[in-house]
Design an enzyme around this catalytic site. Structure first.
Site, PDB file in Angstrom:
ATOM      1  N   LYS A   9       0.462  -1.287   0.324  1.00 56.17           N
ATOM      2  CA  LYS A   9      -0.359   0.390   0.313  1.00 56.17           C
ATOM      3  C   LYS A   9       0.745   1.508  -0.337  1.00 56.17           C
ATOM      4  O   LYS A   9       0.801   2.076  -0.739  1.00 56.17           O
ATOM      5  CB  LYS A   9      -1.237  -0.442   1.425  1.00 56.17           C
ATOM      6  CG  LYS A   9      -2.285  -1.200   1.636  1.00 56.17           C
ATOM      7  CD  LYS A   9      -2.846  -1.028   3.203  1.00 56.17           C
ATOM      8  CE  LYS A   9      -2.106  -0.601   3.852  1.00 56.17           C
ATOM      9  NZ  LYS A   9      -1.406  -2.051   4.447  1.00 56.17           N
TER      10      LYS A   9
ATOM     11  N   ARG B 165      -8.341   1.393  10.633  1.00 58.52           N
ATOM     12  CA  ARG B 165      -8.069   0.141  10.753  1.00 58.52           C
ATOM     13  C   ARG B 165      -8.698  -0.752  11.225  1.00 58.52           C
ATOM     14  O   ARG B 165      -8.922  -1.270  11.488  1.00 58.52           O
ATOM     15  CB  ARG B 165      -6.849  -0.194  11.130  1.00 58.52           C
ATOM     16  CG  ARG B 165      -5.263  -0.232   9.861  1.00 58.52           C
ATOM     17  CD  ARG B 165      -4.076   0.045  11.056  1.00 58.52           C
ATOM     18  NE  ARG B 165      -3.257  -0.534  10.411  1.00 58.52           N
ATOM     19  CZ  ARG B 165      -2.087  -0.119  10.437  1.00 58.52           C
ATOM     20  NH1 ARG B 165      -1.818   0.957   9.825  1.00 58.52           N
ATOM     21  NH2 ARG B 165      -0.830  -1.047   9.822  1.00 58.52           N
TER      22      ARG B 165
ATOM     23  N   ARG C  82      12.452  -6.468   4.489  1.00 53.58           N
ATOM     24  CA  ARG C  82      11.873  -4.854   4.419  1.00 53.58           C
ATOM     25  C   ARG C  82      12.445  -4.139   4.938  1.00 53.58           C
ATOM     26  O   ARG C  82      13.015  -3.665   6.455  1.00 53.58           O
ATOM     27  CB  ARG C  82      10.906  -4.382   4.763  1.00 53.58           C
ATOM     28  CG  ARG C  82      10.098  -3.065   4.174  1.00 53.58           C
ATOM     29  CD  ARG C  82       8.732  -2.724   4.246  1.00 53.58           C
ATOM     30  NE  ARG C  82       8.486  -2.683   5.646  1.00 53.58           N
ATOM     31  CZ  ARG C  82       7.340  -2.092   5.357  1.00 53.58           C
ATOM     32  NH1 ARG C  82       5.925  -2.360   5.288  1.00 53.58           N
ATOM     33  NH2 ARG C  82       6.348  -1.852   7.303  1.00 53.58           N
TER      34      ARG C  82
ATOM     35  N   ARG D  20      12.632  -0.731   9.966  1.00 53.94           N
ATOM     36  CA  ARG D  20      12.146  -0.823  10.899  1.00 53.94           C
ATOM     37  C   ARG D  20      11.628  -1.681  12.416  1.00 53.94           C
ATOM     38  O   ARG D  20      12.059  -2.948  12.183  1.00 53.94           O
ATOM     39  CB  ARG D  20       9.993  -0.469  10.472  1.00 53.94           C
ATOM     40  CG  ARG D  20       9.863   0.671  10.014  1.00 53.94           C
ATOM     41  CD  ARG D  20       9.085   0.282   8.906  1.00 53.94           C
ATOM     42  NE  ARG D  20       7.781   0.363  10.095  1.00 53.94           N
ATOM     43  CZ  ARG D  20       7.106  -0.285   9.420  1.00 53.94           C
ATOM     44  NH1 ARG D  20       5.947   0.652   7.895  1.00 53.94           N
ATOM     45  NH2 ARG D  20       5.050  -0.178   9.751  1.00 53.94           N
TER      46      ARG D  20
ATOM     47  N   ARG E 184       1.953  -8.002  14.432  1.00 55.56           N
ATOM     48  CA  ARG E 184       0.841  -7.034  13.411  1.00 55.56           C
ATOM     49  C   ARG E 184      -0.350  -8.054  12.202  1.00 55.56           C
ATOM     50  O   ARG E 184      -1.540  -7.661  12.113  1.00 55.56           O
ATOM     51  CB  ARG E 184       1.497  -5.936  12.341  1.00 55.56           C
ATOM     52  CG  ARG E 184       2.023  -4.982  13.850  1.00 55.56           C
ATOM     53  CD  ARG E 184       3.836  -4.570  12.676  1.00 55.56           C
ATOM     54  NE  ARG E 184       3.792  -3.820  11.147  1.00 55.56           N
ATOM     55  CZ  ARG E 184       4.601  -3.835  10.567  1.00 55.56           C
ATOM     56  NH1 ARG E 184       5.616  -4.667  10.733  1.00 55.56           N
ATOM     57  NH2 ARG E 184       4.324  -2.916   9.802  1.00 55.56           N
TER      58      ARG E 184
END
Ligand code: AMP
Length: 211
Positions: free
Chosen positions: A14, A89, A125, A158, A169
């Site tokens: 996204k 969310r 990532r 991150r 998550r």
């Protein structure tokens, strides 16, 4: 104001797609995750309240994020097209947007991708600390290690992209997503796309939906 929301699991692409589209200038990309990380970096009272939730992979309480997004949207001019990435969310967040006639959502785009691909995407990532450009250690490594191709900034992982937090998550995502999908389906605003296609094909599909 036109509002498009991007729904989908963390790591479904996204943010990457919203960034790309906003670089083409027609769209404004708003990511509540980016805003909250900036608040933590600047040690604001919002950042102090949000940090513990984010570190654990939990959602920041609705009242805090709703206020953050309302304030941000109120500062934008009415002729802009906003891409909301990571908000709403929860159904309560979707209802809060919907309750205001000036922040009605025109379309919600669901980025669909199987979970087993997401863990690998997220734990590999890396992001630039300066410009936010995304990388992946295997699929999209930077040209020189640790340095952003786009701006020369430092590339880091991150703190919530570690395996344990990623799993939490994804659980949180699944517990909330069905409610959001139902909410926007009932409004005939839901579009689904295969987020596992190559990024340029996903971009093409998105442009088709947004036109
Ligand atoms: P993201 O960058 O979108 O993956 O968001 C990172 C983290 O920020 C999430 O795991 C949540 O802790 C928090 N967060 C971002 N957006 C929201 C939201 N709309 N509601 C609650 N928490 C959020």
């Amino acid at each position: 104001m036109q509002i498009t929301v991007f729904l989908g699991a963390p790591g479904s692409g996204k943010g990457t797609q919203a960034k790309k589209l906003s670089q083409k200038k027609t769209f404004i990309h708003l990511s509540t995750g980016d805003m909250l990380r900036a608040a933590i970096k600047n040690n604001t009272s919002l950042g102090q309240k949000a940090k513990a939730f984010m570190d654990k992979g939990e959602l920041v309480p609705d009242d805090l994020v709703i206020q953050l997004i309302k304030e941000t949207l109120s500062q934008l001019s009415s002729n802009q097209h906003i891409l909301l990435d990571g908000f709403p969310r929860t159904v309560a967040q979707a209802e809060a947007l919907n309750a205001n006639p000036t922040t009605q959502v025109q379309r919600a785009i669901l980025f669909e991708i199987p979970d087993n691909l997401l863990v690998e995407r997220l734990t590999g990532r890396r992001v630039c600390t300066q410009c936010g450009h995304p990388f992946h250690i295997k699929h999209m490594p930077p040209k020189s290690e640790g340095m952003c191709d786009a701006c020369g900034g430092q590339i880091v992982q991150r703190s919530d992209d570690t395996e344990n937090v990623v799993k939490k998550r994804l659980d949180v995502f699944h517990s909330q997503n069905k409610g959001l999908v139902d909410f926007y389906s009932k409004k005939n605003a839901l579009h689904k796309l295969d987020a596992n296609l190559p990024a340029d094909q996903v971009e093409g599909l998105l442009i088709g939906i947004l036109q």
